[in-house]
Design an enzyme around this catalytic site. Structure first.
Site: not given
Length: 305
Positions: A140-141, A144, A214
């Site tokens: 997930h990070e 980004h 997100e």
């Protein structure tokens, strides 16, 4: 070089529109300050210095505030191994890996581009998640970073920071600055009014983009790892654990909510969800549930082990 994270055209469009609208707001804001303060050199110089400081040193500011430090492979071999594997799958540069000695379970990514990125996790997160859940959070990070939305949020938040600082400065100058003539008072009131309006508009634009990015990061991570249920399990676990973290610790961390995996609130938002940096847990789990069904994953979201 493009990564193998699934591209998200809707995220790109939203980032472009947000930056365009904020750009118009920047121009109007700077013009108003120049007219009111009657010194374009002062305004441009001050804002340029603060922009450079925020853009180039945002990662160091965030790391300092969250008590994070860069860690080498010898210290956290398993953490590095997970990031190495994900970066190889995603075909992207490996970011700097950092750990924050906080019990609050969370993670964040920062940096102006994929070659100058930092991914930081807290010791509280490492202690609570199993390897599959940790992989989901790190994916997930990393998404980004790959989507470059970290840089966009950093730039976008700059105007709000400037406007907020000007409001505070003007307010305290009025309160503690002693008597002023009528013209000075009018100018201060005008600066406060313009800054407050700019802060409110930039706040709403950034929050709307933040909530979507997100969801985009959850989608990208789920498709990259092929295990949306593990990410759903991590979300459920972290959200539940945050509710047990002392309020004073959460309050300290809330200034960086826009960068976190899960907001440091400890509770699901009510009406304030429209002003939140993150979508609700229910929204995120529903999306991961749909992806899990599409991929034919055996486990249900929230039940990965």
């Amino acid at each position: 070089m493009r990564s193998r994270f699934r591209s998200d055209r809707r995220l790109t469009v939203r980032m472009t529109v947000t930056m365009f609208l904020l750009g118009l707001l920047y121009v109007a804001f700077f013009a108003a300050l120049i007219v009111l303060l009657k010194s374009w050199l002062l305004v441009v110089g001050l804002i340029a210095v603060m922009f450079v400081a925020q853009f180039w040193f945002s990662d160091k500011i965030a790391m300092f505030a969250m008590r994070g430090r860069v860690v080498e492979r010898e210290e956290y071999p398993e953490l590095h191994a997970v990031v190495d594997r994900l970066c190889a799958i995603a075909d992207m540069p490996k970011p700097v890996i950092a750990v924050s000695t906080m019990d609050m379970p969370n993670a964040f990514a920062t940096g102006r581009n994929p070659d100058n990125a930092v991914v930081c996790v807290t010791t509280g997160l490492l202690r609570r998640l199993d390897p599959a859940e940790l992989e989901g959070v790190l994916a997930h990070e990393l998404s980004h970073v790959a989507h470059k939305d970290v840089a966009v949020i950093t730039i976008a938040s700059f105007l709000g920071v400037i406007a907020g600082l000007i409001v505070r400065f003007a307010f305290y100058s009025q309160v503690f600055g002693g008597r002023k003539d009528q013209n000075t008072a009018v100018i201060f009131a005008a600066v406060m009014g313009v800054s407050a309006a700019v802060y409110a508009l930039s706040f709403l634009l950034i929050r709307a983009l933040s909530r979507y990015r997100e969801l985009a990061a959850d989608r990208a991570a789920a498709h990259l790892t092929g295990r949306p249920s593990a990410l759903a399990s991590a979300l459920t676990k972290v959200s539940g654990e945050l509710a047990r973290i002392p309020t004073k610790d959460l309050r300290t961390a809330q200034a960086f909510n826009a960068f976190y995996f899960t907001p440091a609130t400890g509770k699901e938002p009510g009406i304030e969800r429209y002003f939140s940096t993150h979508p609700s847990l229910e929204q995120r789990l529903d999306q991961l549930g749909r992806i899990s069904a599409e991929l034919g994953e055996a486990a249900e979201p929230g039940k990965a082990g």
